[in-house]
Design a protein around this motif. Structure first.
Motif, PDB file in Angstrom:
ATOM      1  N   ALA A  46      48.185  33.869  51.448  1.00  0.00           N
ATOM      2  CA  ALA A  46      48.149  34.878  50.390  1.00  0.00           C
ATOM      3  C   ALA A  46      49.519  35.501  50.164  1.00  0.00           C
ATOM      4  N   TYR A  49      51.945  32.953  48.656  1.00  0.00           N
ATOM      5  CA  TYR A  49      51.601  32.609  47.271  1.00  0.00           C
ATOM      6  C   TYR A  49      52.121  33.659  46.299  1.00  0.00           C
ATOM      7  N   PHE A  50      51.877  34.922  46.639  1.00  0.00           N
ATOM      8  CA  PHE A  50      52.304  35.989  45.727  1.00  0.00           C
ATOM      9  C   PHE A  50      53.815  36.205  45.741  1.00  0.00           C
ATOM     10  N   SER A  51      54.454  35.918  46.851  1.00  0.00           N
ATOM     11  CA  SER A  51      55.895  36.182  46.919  1.00  0.00           C
ATOM     12  C   SER A  51      56.753  35.014  46.429  1.00  0.00           C
ATOM     13  N   ASP A  53      55.855  32.754  43.829  1.00  0.00           N
ATOM     14  CA  ASP A  53      55.460  32.266  42.504  1.00  0.00           C
ATOM     15  C   ASP A  53      54.838  30.872  42.567  1.00  0.00           C
ATOM     16  N   ALA A  54      53.957  30.669  43.525  1.00  0.00           N
ATOM     17  CA  ALA A  54      53.161  29.444  43.678  1.00  0.00           C
ATOM     18  C   ALA A  54      53.988  28.198  43.987  1.00  0.00           C
TER      19      ALA A  54
END
Length: 83
Positions: A46, A49-51, A53-54
Motif C-alpha cells: 500500500a 503503491y501510493f508513493s 505512482d504505481a
C-alpha cells in the motif's frame, strides 16, 4: 434408586476430560512471525503503491521490505513469548 454401574462410567469420563484439560496449554497455533510478515507485506504494498505512482518495481521492493520487516518484528515477539 441409582444404579452404581452407570456412575462408574461417568467418573471415568470426568477423569479423562480433566486430564485432557490439564494437557491443554495456551501455546499459539500460529507463529507471530508469519502473521506480521503478511501484514507487513500488505502495508508495504500500500505504501509503495501510493508513493511511487504505481511503478511495479517500487511496489515489489516495498512489498519485500515490508514483509522482511514484519517477519523480523514477529520473530522478536515469538522469542519474547518463549522466555
Amino acid at each position: 434408586m441409582a444404579q452404581s454401574h452407570h456412575r462408574k462410567k461417568h467418573k471415568e469420563h470426568l477423569r479423562q476430560f480433566q486430564h485432557r484439560q490439564e494437557n491443554n496449554t495456551s501455546v499459539p497455533k500460529r507463529k507471530a512471525a508469519v502473521i506480521f510478515a503478511v501484514v507487513g507485506t500488505v502495508i508495504g504494498l500500500a505504501v509503495s503503491y501510493f508513493s511511487s505512482d504505481a511503478n511495479l518495481v517500487w511496489i515489489a521492493a516495498g512489498a519485500v521490505a515490508g514483509g522482511v520487516a514484519g517477519y523480523l518484528f514477529g520473530r522478536n515477539i515469538d522469542k519474547g513469548l518463549t522466555k
